[in-house]
Scaffold this motif. Sequence first.
Motif, PDB file in Angstrom:
ATOM      1  N   ILE A  49      -1.256  -8.217  20.979  1.00  0.00           N
ATOM      2  CA  ILE A  49      -0.930  -9.125  19.873  1.00  0.00           C
ATOM      3  C   ILE A  49       0.298  -9.980  20.188  1.00  0.00           C
ATOM      4  O   ILE A  49       0.709 -10.803  19.366  1.00  0.00           O
ATOM      5  N   ARG A  50       0.880  -9.806  21.363  1.00  0.00           N
ATOM      6  CA  ARG A  50       2.048 -10.618  21.737  1.00  0.00           C
ATOM      7  C   ARG A  50       1.634 -12.074  21.945  1.00  0.00           C
ATOM      8  O   ARG A  50       0.544 -12.358  22.445  1.00  0.00           O
ATOM      9  N   PHE A  51       2.502 -13.000  21.559  1.00  0.00           N
ATOM     10  CA  PHE A  51       2.211 -14.420  21.733  1.00  0.00           C
ATOM     11  C   PHE A  51       2.168 -14.803  23.211  1.00  0.00           C
ATOM     12  O   PHE A  51       1.339 -15.594  23.640  1.00  0.00           O
ATOM     13  N   ARG A  52       3.118 -14.258  23.987  1.00  0.00           N
ATOM     14  CA  ARG A  52       3.197 -14.596  25.420  1.00  0.00           C
ATOM     15  C   ARG A  52       3.313 -13.294  26.211  1.00  0.00           C
ATOM     16  O   ARG A  52       4.421 -12.861  26.573  1.00  0.00           O
ATOM     17  N   PRO A  53       2.207 -12.644  26.510  1.00  0.00           N
ATOM     18  CA  PRO A  53       2.240 -11.326  27.156  1.00  0.00           C
ATOM     19  C   PRO A  53       2.957 -11.307  28.497  1.00  0.00           C
ATOM     20  O   PRO A  53       3.430 -10.252  28.928  1.00  0.00           O
ATOM     21  N   SER A  54       3.038 -12.456  29.158  1.00  0.00           N
ATOM     22  CA  SER A  54       3.650 -12.470  30.491  1.00  0.00           C
ATOM     23  C   SER A  54       5.170 -12.433  30.441  1.00  0.00           C
ATOM     24  O   SER A  54       5.819 -12.106  31.439  1.00  0.00           O
ATOM     25  N   LEU A  55       5.758 -12.768  29.293  1.00  0.00           N
ATOM     26  CA  LEU A  55       7.220 -12.771  29.178  1.00  0.00           C
ATOM     27  C   LEU A  55       7.736 -11.346  29.047  1.00  0.00           C
ATOM     28  O   LEU A  55       7.149 -10.504  28.371  1.00  0.00           O
ATOM     29  N   THR A  56       8.865 -11.073  29.696  1.00  0.00           N
ATOM     30  CA  THR A  56       9.495  -9.755  29.603  1.00  0.00           C
ATOM     31  C   THR A  56      10.943  -9.910  29.192  1.00  0.00           C
ATOM     32  O   THR A  56      11.607 -10.879  29.572  1.00  0.00           O
ATOM     33  N   ALA A  57      11.425  -8.930  28.423  1.00  0.00           N
ATOM     34  CA  ALA A  57      12.817  -8.974  27.969  1.00  0.00           C
ATOM     35  C   ALA A  57      13.722  -8.371  29.020  1.00  0.00           C
ATOM     36  O   ALA A  57      13.329  -7.500  29.772  1.00  0.00           O
TER      37      ALA A  57
END
Length: 579
Positions: free
Chosen positions: A571-579
């Motif tokens: 459900i993440r908007f941008r699954p490729s982004l990591t914190a």
Amino acid sequence: MNTNQEVNFSTETVNNITEGFDHYINEFKKLTILAPEYFKTRNWREMQANHRKRLRLYKDLVKSCCDSIDVLKANKGENRAFWVEVKNQYTQAIKNRQDRELAETFYNSVIRKSIHQLAVDEELMYVHEGYDACDLHPNENLYYSYPSTWGLQKIIRQIVQDFDFGVPYYNKEEDIQLLVRAVREVILSRYETTKDTVTQVLKSVFYRNKAAYLIGRTRVGEKWMPFIIPFLHSENGIYVDTLIFDPKIMAHMFSFSRSYFMVEVDIPSQMVSFLNAVISHKQIHELYNAIGFNKHGKTEFYRDFLLHMEESSDQFEIAEGIKGMVMTVFTLPSYNIVFKLIKDHFEPPKDMTRQEVKEKYKLVSLHDRVGRMADTHEFEYFSLPLNRISPELIQELKNTVNSLLIFKEEKLIIKHLYTERKMTPLNIFLESCDHEDAKFAVEDYGNSILQLAQANIFPGDMMTKNFGVTRQKRVIFYDYDEIEFLTDMNFRWKPKPENYEQIYASSPWYDIARNDIFPVDFKRFMIGRKDVKDHFLQYHKDLFDPNHWKNIQHRITKGELLHAFPYPKEIRFRPSLTA
């Protein structure tokens, strides 16, 4: 001793307790307000250290308060009339406080530590008061309001503007449009807005690990539609990660298996009242836990337990499942809690002490549970009516934890126990569930072990009997006597035998240190159900690879905090982004 001296002693004691409580609240707030700065600077190590410091705060300051009244206690001993007067004066001293339910719990903690072996006592303690001791009048300072007349674009833009995290966005305009699209798809596709439609968002931001959460609700379709907006902070800036409407996901984010939030709270009961309307699946004591007031959460849990005892008639009995070597566990069938007592003696190969087991439970209480370890409440001198305890359980308690029992008139007082959410043991769940549920359960079982590893926890005994399945079919670890920090373990490949003697040796022919772990051995005991065993071995083949464990260790020792998402990654908007 004259009456004036009596009054002076009680007044001074009340002053010490009120000052002790003020000190606790002030220090609690000082630690809480550091969270936004750590989020802003991406200082995740300090975020976690600050969280642990706040968890230790209550016990330390209760002890300090008790020490400050030791002289008075020496003069008054355990004089019942003295403590009745102290409670009466204290009630007057806190009657106008907006956090008086917390003040009552603090008093209970102090008197429990001041009077030896004090069980629950309604005359001396605050037993039946409720969380809504403070007025729950509407409070515009609690939340921002956004009328529907503004239109969706303006509302979303204003929400983003109202919560300035002090650093640039990764892509603010894209975030706004992603939120607008999500609202249209989930809410506006089902409901029409009216002049009464309004959106409210709590002004306080909820921080935990690497995330910051906005919590709000929209009045639409003649009911409140709750939502949560998670924000993450990467090296490239702040970004909205998703928009959550699913009440089950929200309930999980406030789960007993999650660490507490760092959130600024002016009037705790009002915050809990708002959350109770939004996270409706959670009980009051769970919400107090979630906002960091876990000691009052324990008080509210006990009040709920007393109410349930009045409204039920079933008997406490031995909990289902394989009996543990370290803990005796019992439950009340009609109540969603188990009671765990550390045994007097441990069966081989267990060679630890009761104090060491307590230290393991304390470690869990201070650690990030990443949604995979059950929270517990620790009780001393816990009282149960004897006529509600089955004969089989009485005998089991006498056989295994006799040193913890005090039989007194019609009550059994247990000197020390833990309470924990009731779950179905995974081994029992797998015996009766269908094939699809079994596949999901073994996948989640492996996920739970790997997510614990990412939080620097090695479960030790990973047999399925030590894991539970929640009502949402999530697998949770709950047996803590063998847990260790992952970074303290040495993961090894098994040496290959080189000669006849080594091949047929009756015991390992190579040296094994206490912290040596051979992941290939996990295959022998992890899953017994034949129709899903091969699926599990293939799905979680990394579990049996020492290099995979070593890689996690390496990332942790480098200082990396591995973020565990409390919601599905899909459900993440941008699954490729990591914190």
